[in-house]
Enzyme design. Structure first.
Site, PDB file in Angstrom:
ATOM      1  N   VAL A  12       0.822  -1.207   0.000  1.00  0.00           N
ATOM      2  CA  VAL A  12       0.000   0.000   0.000  1.00  0.00           C
ATOM      3  C   VAL A  12       0.855   1.256   0.000  1.00  0.00           C
ATOM      4  O   VAL A  12       0.680   2.162  -0.816  1.00  0.00           O
ATOM      5  CB  VAL A  12      -0.949   0.004   1.222  1.00  0.00           C
ATOM      6  CG1 VAL A  12      -1.725   1.321   1.289  1.00  0.00           C
ATOM      7  CG2 VAL A  12      -1.900  -1.172   1.166  1.00  0.00           C
ATOM      8  N   ASP A  30      10.165   3.187   6.742  1.00  0.00           N
ATOM      9  CA  ASP A  30       9.877   1.788   7.071  1.00  0.00           C
ATOM     10  C   ASP A  30      10.901   1.344   8.110  1.00  0.00           C
ATOM     11  O   ASP A  30      12.071   1.727   8.044  1.00  0.00           O
ATOM     12  CB  ASP A  30       9.966   0.901   5.822  1.00  0.00           C
ATOM     13  CG  ASP A  30       9.245  -0.420   6.001  1.00  0.00           C
ATOM     14  OD1 ASP A  30       8.168  -0.609   5.403  1.00  0.00           O
ATOM     15  OD2 ASP A  30       9.751  -1.282   6.765  1.00  0.00           O
ATOM     16  N   ARG A  35      14.438  -3.384   3.655  1.00  0.00           N
ATOM     17  CA  ARG A  35      13.472  -2.803   2.724  1.00  0.00           C
ATOM     18  C   ARG A  35      13.980  -1.446   2.217  1.00  0.00           C
ATOM     19  O   ARG A  35      13.902  -1.155   1.017  1.00  0.00           O
ATOM     20  CB  ARG A  35      12.126  -2.631   3.435  1.00  0.00           C
ATOM     21  CG  ARG A  35      11.018  -2.005   2.576  1.00  0.00           C
ATOM     22  CD  ARG A  35      10.605  -2.893   1.439  1.00  0.00           C
ATOM     23  NE  ARG A  35       9.384  -2.412   0.791  1.00  0.00           N
ATOM     24  CZ  ARG A  35       9.032  -2.723  -0.436  1.00  0.00           C
ATOM     25  NH1 ARG A  35       9.795  -3.520  -1.163  1.00  0.00           N
ATOM     26  NH2 ARG A  35       7.903  -2.262  -0.951  1.00  0.00           N
ATOM     27  N   THR A 118      -6.615  -0.745   7.411  1.00  0.00           N
ATOM     28  CA  THR A 118      -7.976  -1.198   7.685  1.00  0.00           C
ATOM     29  C   THR A 118      -8.143  -1.494   9.172  1.00  0.00           C
ATOM     30  O   THR A 118      -7.362  -2.248   9.753  1.00  0.00           O
ATOM     31  CB  THR A 118      -8.298  -2.456   6.872  1.00  0.00           C
ATOM     32  OG1 THR A 118      -8.125  -2.166   5.482  1.00  0.00           O
ATOM     33  CG2 THR A 118      -9.729  -2.909   7.114  1.00  0.00           C
ATOM     34  N   CYS A 258      -6.764  -8.891   3.164  1.00  0.00           N
ATOM     35  CA  CYS A 258      -8.009  -8.100   3.184  1.00  0.00           C
ATOM     36  C   CYS A 258      -9.234  -8.959   3.458  1.00  0.00           C
ATOM     37  O   CYS A 258      -9.763  -8.958   4.559  1.00  0.00           O
ATOM     38  CB  CYS A 258      -8.175  -7.358   1.861  1.00  0.00           C
ATOM     39  SG  CYS A 258      -7.014  -6.003   1.635  1.00  0.00           S
ATOM     40  N   ARG A 329       0.933 -13.470   2.076  1.00  0.00           N
ATOM     41  CA  ARG A 329       0.319 -13.210   3.372  1.00  0.00           C
ATOM     42  C   ARG A 329      -1.043 -13.888   3.488  1.00  0.00           C
ATOM     43  O   ARG A 329      -1.900 -13.730   2.638  1.00  0.00           O
ATOM     44  CB  ARG A 329       0.161 -11.700   3.600  1.00  0.00           C
ATOM     45  CG  ARG A 329       1.468 -10.967   3.821  1.00  0.00           C
ATOM     46  CD  ARG A 329       1.222  -9.469   3.930  1.00  0.00           C
ATOM     47  NE  ARG A 329       0.694  -8.911   2.691  1.00  0.00           N
ATOM     48  CZ  ARG A 329       0.253  -7.664   2.585  1.00  0.00           C
ATOM     49  NH1 ARG A 329       0.252  -6.863   3.637  1.00  0.00           N
ATOM     50  NH2 ARG A 329      -0.194  -7.218   1.422  1.00  0.00           N
TER      51      ARG A 329
END
Length: 415
Positions: A12, A30, A35, A118, A258, A329
């Site tokens: 995202v 991050d 990363r 979320t 999700c 994931r």
């Protein structure tokens, strides 16, 4: 002029940071050093951005960092960290609360913190804001403000990218709501929708995927019924789909970050206020058990062909949670694998999209590279990667081929 910090550079955060970098000064933050190192080298292992796009963001003076002082001069903080569930299927807000704590150390007067992760309705103002206040010493809606704009990223989708998906926005005051909406409207070509409150925006996001989960559970149940009736589920759905208002859902494994997770955030909040959400939880139970159902169907077909189950060799094609995407994931393919292993099968897994080290770390599985499908007693196509759709399996008389995604021309079984 706004200077934006994007906290969390995953599926995202990175595309969002890239989009904002075309118009604003952006710092991507991050906590993972590896990363940051990869992104500075132009590498995005999620494959959401190409090397060209990462380098383009760098050329736009976008920085990548894991040092908090590097985001201290920003005035907009956008949080895009994961919101998973724990082993008891309860919301795990740890990444979100840790991110809030970090932002609190650099938060200044008139700054705006926007959450995209979320959550259940109320999480921003009831869980995150108190941490921001405590760490910063500032007062909410007086010294600093918050916004919420739920992410709608679809991993692996190169058509519906971040700027081409309509964005819901909200602010902690009407004035801040307009500012947040204008900020996103400046990069989102698909447009924005300003919700009246943060709680409304949070609720809108969590029901989007809950609705999809329930619909998929319905067609999964239909596939079980039609299997007993010896009717082709896909043929039924194709026929029913000729009606203009029939919803085009298909059966399958429901994983990912999700659809397989978000409903538990809503049910958690519902139970907290004394309501037991029967339909949502029933859909979750059915979808969570689909992997076991698939494995049992494979075993039944193997028995019918006279195979000895103990020690049989089974090949699983695909471990990512969806097609043409490296994201593993919450992949429910693991449920199929574990159930087959419990039956005594020797299971190999192949996936040319997945990262071998990540699969090993997450599921303790070693991916096999080159495979000869004829050397297995059963082959299960679990993920409809493009290469697998073109697969021509030279099936022998005793071998079982099970096509979860119904993309092969011929198979012994499918959902």
């Amino acid at each position: 002029m706004n200077k934006i910090a994007v906290i969390g550079l995953g599926y995202v955060g990175l595309p969002l940071a890239h989009a904002f970098s075309e118009k604003y000064e952006v710092v991507g933050f991050d906590i993972a050093q590896w990363r940051i190192d990869e992104l500075r080298s132009g590498i995005d292992r999620t494959l959401e951005l190409s090397t060209e796009q990462v380098n383009e963001a760098i050329a736009n003076n976008m920085e990548f960092t894991n040092v908090l002082k590097d985001i201290a001069d920003c005035n907009i903080y956008i949080v895009t960290v994961p919101t998973p569930i724990d082993k008891h299927k309860k919301p795990d807000l740890t990444p979100l609360l840790k991110a809030s704590e970090s932002i609190g150390t650099v938060l200044k007067k008139d700054d705006i913190v926007i959450y995209e992760s979320t959550v259940y309705p109320g999480a921003t103002e009831e869980d995150c804001v108190p941490i921001l206040e405590q760490v910063s010493g500032l007062k909410f809606n007086k010294d600093f403000f918050c916004g919420y704009s739920p992410e709608r990223i679809n991993p692996g989708d190169k058509e519906h990218t971040v700027t081409k998906i309509l964005k819901v926005t909200a602010g902690s005051t009407p004035e801040i709501g307009k500012k947040v909406d204008e900020l996103y409207a400046s990069i989102i070509t698909a447009g924005t929708h300003l919700a009246p409150t943060i709680k409304v925006a949070e609720a809108a996001k969590v029901i989007e995927n809950s609705q999809r989960d329930i619909n998929i559970a319905f067609v999964n149940e239909l596939s079980m019924i039609f299997n007993r009736l010896d009717i082709d589920t896909n043929a039924v759905l194709e026929a029913a789909g000729t009606k203009w208002n029939f919803l085009p859902f298909k059966p399958g494994l429901v994983g990912g970050h999700c659809i397989g997770v978000d409903p538990y955030y809503l049910t958690h909040k519902a139970q907290e206020v004394g309501y037991n959400p029967e339909i949502i939880l029933a859909g979750r139970r059915l979808n969570d058990n689909m992997g076991i159902y698939v494995a049992n169907q494979v075993i039944k077909l193997m028995i019918k062909k006279g195979q000895k189950i103990e020690g049989s060799k089974v090949l699983i094609l695909g471990i990512t949670f969806k097609e043409n995407c490296p994201d593993i994931r919450n992949s429910r393919v693991i449920d199929v694998i574990r159930e087959l292993q419990d039956f005594g099968c020797d299971v190999d897994v192949s996936d040319y999209w997945a990262d071998e080290e990540e699969v090993k770390r997450e599921y303790n599985l070693n991916l096999v590279d080159k495979v000869n499908t004829t050397s297995y007693d059963a082959v299960v196509l679990a993920v409809a990667h493009d290469k697998y759709k073109k697969l021509d399996i030279e099936q022998n008389d005793t071998q079982v081929v099970f096509d979860i995604k119904s993309v092969l021309l011929t198979s012994d079984g499918r959902l």
